[in-house]
Design a protein around this motif. Structure first.
Motif, PDB file in Angstrom:
ATOM      1  N   PRO B  24       0.334  -0.844   0.344  1.00 49.15           N
ATOM      2  CA  PRO B  24       0.032  -0.029  -0.258  1.00 49.15           C
ATOM      3  C   PRO B  24       1.083   1.535  -0.021  1.00 49.15           C
ATOM      4  CG  PRO B  24      -0.867  -0.995   1.465  1.00 49.15           C
ATOM      5  CD  PRO B  24       0.390  -2.517   1.044  1.00 49.15           C
ATOM      6  N   VAL B  25       0.476   2.406  -0.643  1.00 51.49           N
ATOM      7  CA  VAL B  25       1.003   3.612  -0.604  1.00 51.49           C
ATOM      8  C   VAL B  25       0.026   4.779   0.163  1.00 51.49           C
ATOM      9  CG1 VAL B  25       2.925   2.434  -2.786  1.00 51.49           C
ATOM     10  CG2 VAL B  25       0.327   4.461  -3.046  1.00 51.49           C
ATOM     11  N   PRO B  26       0.739   6.049   0.311  1.00 52.66           N
ATOM     12  CA  PRO B  26      -0.674   7.082   0.582  1.00 52.66           C
ATOM     13  C   PRO B  26      -1.034   7.530  -0.870  1.00 52.66           C
ATOM     14  CG  PRO B  26       1.887   7.439   1.302  1.00 52.66           C
ATOM     15  CD  PRO B  26       2.012   5.918   0.321  1.00 52.66           C
ATOM     16  N   THR B  27      -2.148   7.282   0.135  1.00 56.58           N
ATOM     17  CA  THR B  27      -3.898   9.100  -0.842  1.00 56.58           C
ATOM     18  C   THR B  27      -3.190   9.578  -2.444  1.00 56.58           C
ATOM     19  OG1 THR B  27      -5.754   8.002   0.863  1.00 56.58           O
ATOM     20  CG2 THR B  27      -5.429  10.136  -0.809  1.00 56.58           C
ATOM     21  N   GLY B  28      -2.086  10.202  -1.469  1.00 52.73           N
ATOM     22  CA  GLY B  28      -1.497  11.387  -1.752  1.00 52.73           C
ATOM     23  C   GLY B  28      -0.847  10.641  -3.085  1.00 52.73           C
ATOM     24  N   ALA B  29       0.430   9.706  -2.888  1.00 55.94           N
ATOM     25  CA  ALA B  29       0.880   9.651  -3.828  1.00 55.94           C
ATOM     26  C   ALA B  29       0.134   8.693  -5.258  1.00 55.94           C
ATOM     27  CB  ALA B  29       1.976   8.097  -2.969  1.00 55.94           C
ATOM     28  N   VAL B 268       0.416   9.054 -27.202  1.00 55.49           N
ATOM     29  CA  VAL B 268       1.219   9.072 -26.146  1.00 55.49           C
ATOM     30  C   VAL B 268       2.509   9.275 -26.477  1.00 55.49           C
ATOM     31  CG1 VAL B 268       2.973   7.398 -24.129  1.00 55.49           C
ATOM     32  CG2 VAL B 268       0.382   7.130 -24.633  1.00 55.49           C
ATOM     33  N   ASP B 269       3.298  10.329 -25.276  1.00 57.21           N
ATOM     34  CA  ASP B 269       4.384  10.895 -25.130  1.00 57.21           C
ATOM     35  C   ASP B 269       5.507  10.470 -24.700  1.00 57.21           C
ATOM     36  OD1 ASP B 269       5.972  14.437 -26.079  1.00 57.21           O
ATOM     37  OD2 ASP B 269       6.534  13.074 -24.038  1.00 57.21           O
ATOM     38  N   LEU B 270       6.126   9.455 -24.798  1.00 61.23           N
ATOM     39  CA  LEU B 270       7.947   8.370 -24.389  1.00 61.23           C
ATOM     40  C   LEU B 270       7.955   9.462 -23.036  1.00 61.23           C
ATOM     41  CD1 LEU B 270       7.988   5.186 -24.354  1.00 61.23           C
ATOM     42  CD2 LEU B 270       9.524   5.849 -26.030  1.00 61.23           C
ATOM     43  N   ASP B 271       8.661   9.660 -23.674  1.00 58.85           N
ATOM     44  CA  ASP B 271       9.795  10.945 -22.564  1.00 58.85           C
ATOM     45  C   ASP B 271       8.651  10.895 -21.181  1.00 58.85           C
ATOM     46  OD1 ASP B 271      11.958  10.128 -24.022  1.00 58.85           O
ATOM     47  OD2 ASP B 271      11.453  12.175 -25.389  1.00 58.85           O
ATOM     48  N   THR B 272       8.028  11.920 -21.725  1.00 59.57           N
ATOM     49  CA  THR B 272       6.489  12.030 -20.267  1.00 59.57           C
ATOM     50  C   THR B 272       6.354  11.002 -19.806  1.00 59.57           C
ATOM     51  OG1 THR B 272       5.817  13.958 -21.741  1.00 59.57           O
ATOM     52  CG2 THR B 272       4.689  13.296 -19.631  1.00 59.57           C
ATOM     53  N   LEU B 273       6.279   9.742 -20.485  1.00 57.29           N
ATOM     54  CA  LEU B 273       6.011   8.491 -19.732  1.00 57.29           C
ATOM     55  C   LEU B 273       6.997   8.119 -18.504  1.00 57.29           C
ATOM     56  CD1 LEU B 273       3.541   6.603 -19.741  1.00 57.29           C
ATOM     57  CD2 LEU B 273       4.437   5.182 -21.314  1.00 57.29           C
ATOM     58  N   ILE B 274       8.012   8.387 -19.291  1.00 59.40           N
ATOM     59  CA  ILE B 274       9.240   7.596 -18.209  1.00 59.40           C
ATOM     60  C   ILE B 274       9.911   7.873 -17.505  1.00 59.40           C
ATOM     61  CG2 ILE B 274      11.958   7.555 -19.093  1.00 59.40           C
ATOM     62  CD1 ILE B 274      11.422   6.203 -21.804  1.00 59.40           C
ATOM     63  N   ASP B 275       9.245   9.467 -18.250  1.00 57.11           N
ATOM     64  CA  ASP B 275       9.366  10.681 -16.651  1.00 57.11           C
ATOM     65  C   ASP B 275       8.004  10.403 -15.192  1.00 57.11           C
ATOM     66  OD1 ASP B 275      11.170  12.287 -17.265  1.00 57.11           O
ATOM     67  OD2 ASP B 275      10.148  13.403 -17.767  1.00 57.11           O
ATOM     68  N   VAL B 276       7.057   9.694 -15.742  1.00 58.36           N
ATOM     69  CA  VAL B 276       5.782   9.207 -14.615  1.00 58.36           C
ATOM     70  C   VAL B 276       6.503   7.650 -14.543  1.00 58.36           C
ATOM     71  CG1 VAL B 276       3.344   8.219 -14.520  1.00 58.36           C
ATOM     72  CG2 VAL B 276       4.396  10.636 -16.471  1.00 58.36           C
ATOM     73  N   ALA B 277       7.391   6.611 -15.454  1.00 54.68           N
ATOM     74  CA  ALA B 277       7.817   5.625 -14.230  1.00 54.68           C
ATOM     75  C   ALA B 277       8.531   5.359 -13.171  1.00 54.68           C
ATOM     76  CB  ALA B 277       7.985   4.863 -15.907  1.00 54.68           C
ATOM     77  N   ARG B 278       8.917   6.260 -13.460  1.00 53.71           N
ATOM     78  CA  ARG B 278      10.710   6.991 -12.909  1.00 53.71           C
ATOM     79  C   ARG B 278       9.710   7.403 -11.304  1.00 53.71           C
ATOM     80  NH1 ARG B 278      13.860   9.832 -16.473  1.00 53.71           N
ATOM     81  NH2 ARG B 278      14.378   8.109 -16.622  1.00 53.71           N
ATOM     82  N   LEU B 279       8.456   7.827 -11.325  1.00 63.99           N
ATOM     83  CA  LEU B 279       7.722   7.978  -9.775  1.00 63.99           C
ATOM     84  C   LEU B 279       7.537   7.564 -10.356  1.00 63.99           C
ATOM     85  CD1 LEU B 279       5.664  10.810  -8.460  1.00 63.99           C
ATOM     86  CD2 LEU B 279       4.417  10.650 -10.419  1.00 63.99           C
ATOM     87  N   ALA B 280       6.451   6.404  -9.896  1.00 59.08           N
ATOM     88  CA  ALA B 280       5.902   4.785 -10.051  1.00 59.08           C
ATOM     89  C   ALA B 280       7.458   4.328  -9.447  1.00 59.08           C
ATOM     90  CB  ALA B 280       5.509   4.204 -11.110  1.00 59.08           C
ATOM     91  N   GLU B 282       9.380   5.710  -7.486  1.00 61.10           N
ATOM     92  CA  GLU B 282       9.417   6.089  -6.951  1.00 61.10           C
ATOM     93  C   GLU B 282       8.697   6.144  -5.615  1.00 61.10           C
ATOM     94  OE1 GLU B 282      10.406  10.525  -6.778  1.00 61.10           O
ATOM     95  OE2 GLU B 282      11.489  10.784  -8.789  1.00 61.10           O
ATOM     96  N   ILE B 283       7.818   6.075  -5.795  1.00 62.99           N
ATOM     97  CA  ILE B 283       6.111   6.146  -5.174  1.00 62.99           C
ATOM     98  C   ILE B 283       6.490   4.590  -4.611  1.00 62.99           C
ATOM     99  CG2 ILE B 283       3.604   5.076  -5.279  1.00 62.99           C
ATOM    100  CD1 ILE B 283       3.331   7.780  -7.227  1.00 62.99           C
ATOM    101  N   VAL B 284       6.849   3.483  -5.480  1.00 59.07           N
ATOM    102  CA  VAL B 284       6.759   2.321  -4.706  1.00 59.07           C
ATOM    103  C   VAL B 284       8.224   1.801  -4.277  1.00 59.07           C
ATOM    104  CG1 VAL B 284       5.366   1.182  -6.133  1.00 59.07           C
ATOM    105  CG2 VAL B 284       7.028   1.024  -6.678  1.00 59.07           C
TER     106      VAL B 284
END
Lengths: 303, 303
Positions: B24-29, B268-280, B282-284
Motif C-alpha cells: 500500500p502507498v499513501p493516498t497522495g501518492a 502518448v508522449d514517451l518521454d513524459t511517460l518514462i518520467d512517470v515510470a520514474r515517479l512510479a 519512487e512511489i513503490v
C-alpha cells in the motif's frame, strides 16, 4: 511470409557472450557451465573467444576452459576471434567453426575494434582465407544491424552491402546482432528481407538483446519469415537489461519456452536448461533477468 | 491477417491493477501518479477499484483518490468492481465505464471470487443491468483466457462461450486477461480468432503480463490480427515478474516504445511517460521491471 518453421536451431552463447560481459569467474565454473549446457540438448554452443587477455580478461583462460571441457559430439561448438592471431589460436585449439565481428555502423566499429568498417572487412577477407585453408568455416557477425547507439538507425542497405562483401569474400554464414537492443519487428523484417534479395539461400542467424523488451517479438517476426537460427544466452547471462549500459542477451529458456509452446522443436530439454540457468546464476552471484527462470514454464513440465 | 493498425488505444492500468499488487502507498501518492498519467497523452486510465477494504487494503481509499484526482476531459477513466455494491460505489463516484472480472477457468474463479464461473456470470448479468440502468458502460474482463495456473491450458472454446454469454447479457466490451503470463503468440491468435467467429465486430482489449518474456510478442501477434486495444502498466507496476507469484504487468513504456517504432500512433508522449515510470518507481520504492525505463528509448527522442 514463409510458413512457420517446425524446427529451430538455438546457439547458446552464455559461456562466451554471456560470461564476457559479466565479472570474471573462475576457470572451473566456466567448464562446469559449458559441460552442463552440453547436456541440455542444445545443438550449438559458442564456447569461448580468443582475444587479448588485456582487452577481455574474462576470456584470458579460453585455452584452459576449452581443454577441460567435455566435448559432446552431438554439439557444434564455435569460438569468436577478433583477428588472425585469435583465429590461429582457435584453430590450434581444434575449433572448426569460427566467428568474427564487424559493425554495420562505422562509429561502433571504430569504438569496438579501433578501425573503420571497411578496414575490418579487409581484415575479415584475409581471415576467411586463413580459416578456409585450415578447413574451418567462417561466420561473420554483423553487429549493430538494427541500430547503433552512436549513429541511431542503421539502413538495411548498409547491412546488405556488408553481407554482399563478406559473401563475395567467402563467408560461410552470416549473423545479425542487435547489439544494444534496438531491434523491433519491422526492423527485423526489413533487414532479413533486404539481405535475402541478393542472397535468398544464405543461412542467417539472428542475435537479439532484450534491453527494451522486444526480443521475443523479434524472434516471432523472424519465425514468420522462416528464419530458423537464433542466438540466446542461458539465464540472460551477459548483462542485466536493467543495469545501465548492459547488453541484455535474450534468455535461452525464454526463447525455448515460447518456441515449444508454439510447437516448434529445438532439441532442448527446458527443465534441464532451467537447472543450468540456476547454475549460471550461482556462478555470477546475482539474479539473472530471465522470467522463465524466475516463474518457471507456463505448465509444470515445459518439455 | 488484417493490415497492421495505424493507431492503438492504450489503457493505462498502473493506478489500479498496478498499485493493487504492490505494498500500500499513501493516498497522495496515488493521486500524484494518476494526475501525472493524465498528462502523458494516454487515452484511457483504469483509475481505481471499488472493493472491500479488507480484501484489498491497497484500494481502501478509492473514493478519496478519485475525488482528489484532476479529471482530464481528454481521458476516459474506468473503475473495476467485484459486485453490485462496488458498482454502486463506482456509479456514485461518477464513473461511467466500469469493469468486472470473471475467470475462464473455474478453479481460478473460485480462488479469486469464491464462486463458480457460472455463478459469476449470473452475477455479471445483473450487474450489467444495474450499470445500463444508470447509463454506464460495462466491460467484462475474462481472466485466465490464455492459461490458468491451476488448470493449465484453457480451451479457446471456453473463452468464447463466456463471451457469448456476456454479450447476450449486454456487455458493451470484452477484455482478455493473461493473468499469470501464460500467453504466447499462437494462443493469442487462437483466442482472438475463436471469439471473432461469433462476434466479428466486438471491441476487444488484450491484457498481457510479461511473466515469461512474451508480452510484446503477444502484442505483435495481436496487431497482425488488427487488435487495437491493449492494457499496460506504467513501469510494469504491479508485481515484478522476477518475484515468485508476481503478476508482471507489461510496462506501458515498452508497449508504446515498440508501437511508435512500428509507426503506430498511441497519442502518448514517451518521454513524459518514462518520467512517470520514474515517479512510479519512487512511489513503490523499488526498481520496476521496465527495460525502456532502465535503458531509455532506442533513440534519444522516443516521441
Amino acid at each position: 511470409m514463409s510458413a512457420m518453421p517446425s524446427k529451430v536451431s538455438i546457439r547458446e552463447v552464455g559461456p562466451r557472450d554471456g560470461l564476457q560481459n559479466e565479472d570474471p569467474v573462475p576457470t572451473g565454473a566456466k567448464v562446469r557451465l559449458l559441460d552442463a549446457l552440453s547436456r541440455t540438448g542444445v545443438g550449438r554452443i559458442e564456447a569461448v573467444s580468443f582475444v587479448h587477455p588485456k582487452a577481455i580478461p574474462q576470456m584470458a583462460d579460453a585455452d584452459e576452459v576449452w581443454k577441460a571441457a567435455r566435448k559432446d559430439p552431438a554439439v557444434r561448438y564455435s569460438a569468436l576471434v577478433p583477428n588472425s592471431r585469435g583465429a590461429q589460436r582457435a584453430l590450434d585449439a581444434g575449433f572448426s567453426e569460427i566467428e568474427v565481428v564487424v559493425s554495420a555502423s562505422d562509429t561502433h566499429n571504430r569504438r569496438n575494434l579501433n578501425r573503420s568498417t571497411v578496414e575490418s572487412l579487409d581484415d575479415i577477407a584475409a581471415l576467411i582465407d586463413l580459416l578456409h585453408t585450415a578447413g574451418a568455416r567462417a561466420e561473420v557477425i554483423v553487429a549493430t544491424s538494427f541500430g547503433c547507439p552512436y549513429e541511431g538507425d542503421v539502413e538495411p542497405d548498409r547491412v546488405a552491402a556488408i553481407v554482399d562483401r563478406v559473401v563475395a569474400d567467402g563467408a560461410d554464414r552470416v549473423a545479425f546482432g542487435d547489439t544494444t537492443g534496438m531491434a523491433t519487428p519491422p526492423r527485423v523484417v526489413a533487414v532479413v528481407s533486404r539481405v535475402r534479395e541478393n542472397h535468398p539461400d544464405l543461412p542467417l542467424l539472428l542475435h537479439f538483446h532484450n534491453t527494451r523488451g522486444t526480443a521475443l517479438a523479434n524472434v516471432y517476426a523472424a519465425l514468420q519469415l522462416g528464419v530458423t537460427e537464433f542466438d540466446a544466452s542461458v539465464g540472460g547471462l551477459g548483462g542485466c537489461p536493467y543495469a545501465p549500459g548492459a547488453s541484455g542477451n535474450v534468455a535461452t529458456e525464454e526463447v525455448v519456452h515460447m518456441l515449444h509452446d508454439m510447437g516448434i522443436e529445438t532439441g532442448v530439454d527446458l527443465d534441464t536448461l532451467i537447472d543450468v540457468a540456476r547454475l549460471a546464476q550461482e556462478i555470477v552471484g546475482r539474479d539473472l533477468p530471465s522470467g522463465v527462470l524466475r516463474a518457471g514454464p507456463r505448465l509444470p513440465s515445459g518439455r
